[in-house]
Structure formats: C-alpha cells, structure tokens
Design a protein around this motif. Sequence first.
Motif: not given
Length: 279
Positions: A44-64
Amino acid sequence: MRSLLKEVAAARSCGYMTIYGCADPGEPVDEKKCMLKDATYYKQSGERKDRKRGSMDQVDATEMSKYSVVAGHIRHSYVESLYPTSTETAVFTFVREPVARWISGIFYIRKELPKISREDALDMLVGEIGGKEIGESKNVYPRYLLSDAELLLEMSEEENAKKVVERLGELSFVGVVERWDESLTMLGKLLGSRDSSAIRKVLLKYKGKKRNTSRKEGDLDTEGWVQELKSKRPESYDTLVYKLRYEQMIYDEGVRLFDARKKKGKIASTRVGRVGKDD
C-alpha cells in the motif's frame, strides 16, 4: 506473453507471479513440484516486493491474494484452486496452428539448429516426423486444460481432445497466435485497457512482435518453415498433419470461439491468469 503480463501487472500496480513445472503428463498437480519462478507485488505504501524461486506449497492463501496476474505452465484446475473464494478469476490461453506449434517446439529444443544448413534442418524435421513422439505426448492442451481426475482416466487421444474442446468454451478468453494483434486488442478488454492508458501502452508495445527467433537472424520464421516443409517434403507434411489431427480439432474450436467472442465483443473480469503454451 509472460513478459507482457508482467508489464500489465506493473501498469496496474498489482502482483504478478510466474509458476512452472506442475503439469507433468498424466500426473496430479504436486505443489512441491510447482515452482514459483518470480513474483512481484506492490505494498500500500507503493514499495515493491520481489520474491524469487521456491515451491508453491510455501505460498499460503494470504500471500496468494496479493497476486492478481498469474502466468506459466499451469493446469486449468490448479489456477482455479489458487483463488477458491473469488468469483472474478478469469482463465485464458492461446491456441496455435498445430504444424507451426510443433515446428516451433522442435526448433526451441534442438539448440544446434542455428549452426546447421537449411537443408539439414529440413531433414531433421522429417526425421522427427517419422518418430513416435508426436501424438498425444506432443499435444500439450490436455496436459494444461484437463483436470487431474480427467487425466487419470487415461482416455484416448481423441477423447482427450473432445474434452479439451468442451473446456475451451469455459475459459474467459481464447486467443489465436496467428491473429496476434487482434488477440491482444481483445485481451486488452480482459486486462482493463479501457480504463488504463498505461495498459493500452503496454499492449501497443507488443503488437506485431510474435515471431519465432530460434534460428539465426535472416532465416525463415516458423510460418516460413511450414511452407518449406509443405513444398519440399509434402509426404512428411501430410504425415505430420495426420498425426496432429486431434490438436487441429482443438485449434479449430479455439478459432471458432475467438471469432464468436470478437463478434460479441464481451470480455470482462479483473483477476487474470494464463494456462497452457502457445509455442
């Protein structure tokens, strides 16, 4: 296409994610094999966040929920499972003329092609056509557009193709590679181009740019190789057309849907995802 969608997401200041590796033929989706290649979202602040690599079982519904645009080698049913409570999820894909798609795939895999003559490359294509790995294993549409349960039924190639034809009608949009610029214009409605000059600018940038570059500069593009094969090796061309007949059935339905939706001019949604391959 993925680079286009990434720029669209940036224009919308929303999240983008690329997923690959989770659509093995005949196997259920395994989130440990579904790999997150890269993802970007804006706080919301406009800050950009990048994430590289990893398996989808580590991505929860909130992040998705932070990602509004998802692309990659993804099974249709898996895309829907990523947003189980959303009524706005839109899934789309592109179809490509089967012979052109097959030739493009061979050129992509065979890295030595830029170093050999045109005649030798043509002989290589003829040799590939004579092989056994052209039918169902080369028809990528069932792999992406059928569910795990449907794939486990081990239906015939014709039955799979008929199921895919039905599934195409359920998608929000089906583009046609051979009508690239028209497809981008229609896709723009799905991506929100009517309300965003930034998205219109992105789409304009990519119009006219769909070209195979797997061979050395100045050589034939994919469509040129289709004509080369057809004119110089007509028997092999006819054999290839026959082996890809069920994929042709899927392509024809994709074109029919494209024309019908273009005539109606009705495509609308806010969250988008792409499934399948176009080349």
